[in-house]
Design an enzyme around this catalytic site. Structure first.
Site, PDB file in Angstrom:
ATOM      1  CB  SER A 255      -6.236  -3.098   6.294  1.00 21.17           C
ATOM      2  OG  SER A 255      -5.379  -3.979   6.956  1.00 21.17           O
TER       3      SER A 255
ATOM      4  CG  ASP B 261      -5.526  -9.769   2.013  1.00 18.91           C
ATOM      5  OD1 ASP B 261      -4.477  -9.774   2.683  1.00 18.91           O
ATOM      6  OD2 ASP B 261      -6.357  -8.854   2.068  1.00 18.91           O
TER       7      ASP B 261
ATOM      8  CG  HIS C 104      -3.938  -6.302   2.749  1.00 10.74           C
ATOM      9  ND1 HIS C 104      -5.039  -6.874   3.353  1.00 10.74           N
ATOM     10  CD2 HIS C 104      -3.581  -5.260   3.555  1.00 10.74           C
ATOM     11  CE1 HIS C 104      -5.324  -6.212   4.461  1.00 10.74           C
ATOM     12  NE2 HIS C 104      -4.461  -5.233   4.602  1.00 10.74           N
TER      13      HIS C 104
END
Length: 260
Positions: A84, A210, A237
């Site tokens: 991320s 995601d 995610h």
């Protein structure tokens, strides 16, 4: 008799609001297979005691990783893995310490060559979960008339947006340990091009379900700064929780497929 080559050293970098703790599944899989693994808490994350509202620059936020790389012996290279917003940390690192990095692996991550410098960078790299309404809680450490200094996703949205395919026990763990992220620092993430940035092999691992960085955003970043390899996971995610075995396989295959 040829000298036995040692296995790579993985350095795992968490995303916004998380910490070294979030890698517990991947760390166990890697270490059980004989790899050396380092998990870092960035500034104001995990067990680092700094108040995220006081972290105003990305350099300060990323300093634990930069210090770690600075202190590595010159002949010791590592494989950086970022999840991320951890992708920003990886890109910062390869601009500064490219000669110490064997590979950079981005997992559903921001992969912007120069950080947030243009409107297109914002479009590709900023989460846009507007269909869920107001999901964030902001803090204003510099005053209510100033931009926010930290942000965290409201607890009632965390499962739906971050962990919708992850086991319930991981959601419980994360909801207990998530901390506000220093959003002012992220907005200042802009990187000066280092001569080694493009010499570091990069791998991108897409997450197909995601809800934070949409697949279209991931693919846009891949097109703009093409990595050496791309993998795809049937994951939310956070494949570090939802598909750890498949993610582990991607990491190992990535390492095996590139000649160092």
């Amino acid at each position: 008799m040829a000298e036995k080559r040692s296995l790579p050293h993985f350095v795992l970098i968490h995303g916004a609001g998380h910490g070294a703790w979030c890698w517990y599944k991947i760390r166990c899989l890697l270490e059980t297979s004989g790899y050396k693994v380092t998990c870092l808490d960035l500034k104001g994350s995990g067990i680092d005691l700094c108040d995220p509202n006081t972290i105003l620059t990305f350099h300060e936020y990323n300093k634990p990783l930069l210090d770690f790389l600075s202190n590595l012996p010159e002949n010791h290279k590592v494989i950086l893995v970022g999840h991320s917003a951890g992708g920003l940390s990886l890109t910062d690192a390869i601009h500064r310490f490219g000669k110490k990095i064997q590979m950079a692996i981005y997992i559903s991550a921001n992969m912007l060559k120069y950080g947030f410098c243009t409107p297109q960078d914002d479009e590709d790299g900023e989460p846009h979960p507007s269909e869920y309404g107001e999901i964030n809680v902001f803090e204003y450490g510099m005053g209510i008339d100033q931009p926010p200094t930290s942000v965290i996703i409201k607890e009632e949205f965390q499962c739906e947006i971050l962990y919708q395919m992850s086991p319930k026990e991981d959601l419980t763990l994360a909801s207990s340990l998530l901390r506000p992220a220093p959003c002012r620092a992220f907005r200042s993430a802009q990187f000066v091009g280092g001569e080694d940035a493009d010499s570091v092999p990069r791998v991108y691992i897409k997450t197909l379900h995601d809800r934070v960085l949409k697949l279209s955003q991931q693919e846009a970043m891949i097109r703009r700064w093409q990595p050496s390899l791309v993998f795809a996971l049937e994951s939310d995610h956070c494949p570090i929780f939802s598909t750890p075995s498949q993610l582990f396989s991607c990491l190992i295959n990535a390492v095996a497929s590139i000649k160092f």
